[in-house]
Design an enzyme around this catalytic site. Structure first.
Site, PDB file in Angstrom:
ATOM      1  N   CYS A  22       0.821  -1.217   0.000  1.00 49.62           N
ATOM      2  CA  CYS A  22       0.000   0.000   0.000  1.00 49.62           C
ATOM      3  C   CYS A  22       0.856   1.267   0.000  1.00 49.62           C
ATOM      4  CB  CYS A  22      -0.945   0.004   1.193  1.00 49.62           C
ATOM      5  SG  CYS A  22      -2.168  -1.309   1.121  1.00 49.62           S
ATOM      6  N   CYS A  36      12.456   8.617  -8.363  1.00 53.48           N
ATOM      7  CA  CYS A  36      11.067   8.242  -8.048  1.00 53.48           C
ATOM      8  C   CYS A  36      10.672   9.062  -6.818  1.00 53.48           C
ATOM      9  CB  CYS A  36      10.946   6.740  -7.810  1.00 53.48           C
ATOM     10  SG  CYS A  36      11.902   6.126  -6.419  1.00 53.48           S
TER      11      CYS A  36
END
Lengths: 109, 380
Positions: free
Chosen positions: B198, B337
């Site tokens: 998640c 990222c």
């Protein structure tokens, strides 16, 4: 007469589409294949179905199968709600109305 | 599973649990079974928050909480046990405080530790039922195997983005046999990085509220014997479409669990990853100021790019190999990222495809850029 033929053609086409196995995907697979959509595939075996699906969504087959063509251990394929038995060669038979459901393990909590 | 032993309910307890007690199938016997039960909740995060709240409110007499983590601001969108004031504090102890305030008639034990192969069996042995709300594959397999070895029921739930799964593993049927467990569905974990968690992929905040409540429901059913527990079946919930599905779990009789193993190794997480060349955000800032010719690539997802970006070319890590022709070979290439993990993975993948010697990972990713160079860039 032409109209009747036309209507009959549409009916037969739609009937033939309905006679194809339906492939459904778990939502989590959209993470890597965002355009993934459920659909009917003209195929007579599970492996043929995956070939077709991979053409539509390149890379999906190698996500589901390992390098030897076996079902990856964190993935499951259900045929009409029953888990497949042959994870090695995907030889479980499918029929024209089979629902093929592809799902995978989730880790989130 | 209703216990034969009895304890007395005070008049306060009878008033508190009256809406349970007046359900004919539940009654005093069901409430007594809850009071006598010992339930271990592993993880007090997204799933643990609702399941703990409901189990404490329902009157489970003894609850154990396993969690070594502290409350982070990114938890609060779904982990409803905690408040803004709890940020930085122990999850397990904050949970205990909140639950004790909710129901002073129950006992709560905190196990502020990381569950591992050395402590899992002894810990689980002290409880009747386990609820697995962890957030990683090594712990899920550890909990499963320890429950099988200790003959405990494992009420399982997991979530990702819009999707949830629930099942009752290793259920004890009246004939004395045990139901299927997690390995009967997924014999082995995915290779590292193939299934995001998640924190990488996100989760709709209300989803663990729904799935964690279902987990609490199954715990109550297992304890009281009321209703039909979700044994031998995996329940799937797709919050985006509201589609639900029950999948049959076939027990694999050939599969045996004899001992706990090294679960980090089992999940391929024990191998140190090869280091990749890095640059800091200060170095990148200097390159920009000094007019150094380089290519900046952002390997996050488009929806992350929409939140915050620093001028990189978007090439999501999942499709990085398809962008190979667009990656420079004759100048430096900086790949970033959110935090630097996915970009390192992208560099390793690219180096496997082609012998690049010009790829640099941006250390700390866009978060570090926001913290150290440009605070106008939002953090998420």
């Amino acid at each position: 007469m032409i109209l009747l033929h036309h209507v009959l053609s549409i009916f037969l086409f739609e009937f033939s589409v309905l006679q194809m196995p339906q492939v459904r995907f778990t939502y989590a697979l959209k993470r890597f294949f965002p355009h993934l959509q459920d659909g009917r595939i003209d195929a007579s075996s599970l492996m043929e179905t995956l070939h077709h699906v991979d053409r539509q969504y390149p890379g999906l087959k190698s996500y589901i199968l390992d390098e030897q063509g076996r079902l990856r251990k964190h993935v499951q394929i259900y045929l009409d709600g029953e888990p497949i038995r042959d994870r090695e060669t995907l030889g479980d038979p499918i029929g024209p109305e089979t629902e093929i459901y592809l799902m995978q393990a989730l880790s989130g909590g | 599973m209703q216990s034969e032993s009895h304890s007395h309910f005070s008049s306060e307890e009878l008033a508190r649990y009256s809406r349970h007690i007046i359900i004919p199938e539940f009654g005093l016997a069901g409430q007594q079974a809850l009071k006598n039960a010992r339930v271990l909740i592993i993880g007090s995060g997204g799933l643990g928050s609702p399941s703990l709240l409901y189990l404490a409110a329902a009157g489970v007499g003894h609850i154990g909480i396993v969690d070594f983590d502290t409350v982070d601001d990114s938890n609060l969108q779904r982990q409803v046990l905690f408040t803004t004031e709890d940020i930085g504090k122990s999850k397990a102890y904050q949970a205990q405080q909140r639950l004790q305030a909710l129901n002073p008639h129950i006992d709560i034990t905190v196990h502020e530790l990381r569950l591992d192969s050395q402590n899992a069996r002894e810990l689980i042995r002290g409880y009747d039922v386990v609820a697995d709300g962890t957030d990683n594959f090594p712990t899920r397999y550890l909990v499963n195997d320890a429950c099988v070895l200790e003959d405990r029921v494992n009420v399982y739930a997991s979530i990702f983005q819009f999707e949830g799964q629930v099942s009752v593993f290793n259920y004890l049927y009246p004939d004395g046999t045990r139901g299927p467990n997690y390995r009967d569905i997924f014999p082995e974990p995915p290779p590292p990085g193939l299934v995001p968690n998640c924190s990488e992929g996100g989760v709709l905040g209300v989803l663990p509220g729904i799935i964690g409540s279902m987990q609490a429901l199954e715990v109550i059913k297992v304890i009281t014997g009321v209703g039909e527990p979700l044994a031998g079946k995996l329940f799937l919930f797709d919050a985006a479409s509201f589609h639900t599905r029950f999948l049959k779990i076939r027990k694999n009789e050939a599969l045996t669990i004899n001992e706990l193993i090294d679960y980090q190794q089992f999940c391929g997480l024990d191998k140190p990853e090869l280091p990749v060349p890095e640059i800091t955000v200060q170095e990148l800032d200097n390159w920009r100021k000094n007019g150094v010719d380089f290519q900046l690539i952002d390997v996050r997802e488009p929806y992350e790019f929409a939140i915050a970006e620093i001028g990189g070319e978007l090439m999501p890590v999942g499709q990085i190999s398809s962008f190979l022709p667009f990656i420079s070979t004759d100048r430096k290439v900086v790949i970033h990222c959110r935090s630097g993990v996915r970009s390192a993975r992208a560099i390793r993948e690219l180096q496997n495809l082609q012998p690049f010697d010009n790829l640099y990972n941006l250390k700390g990713g866009i978060i570090a850029w926001s913290q150290e160079i440009d605070q106008q860039i939002p953090q998420y």
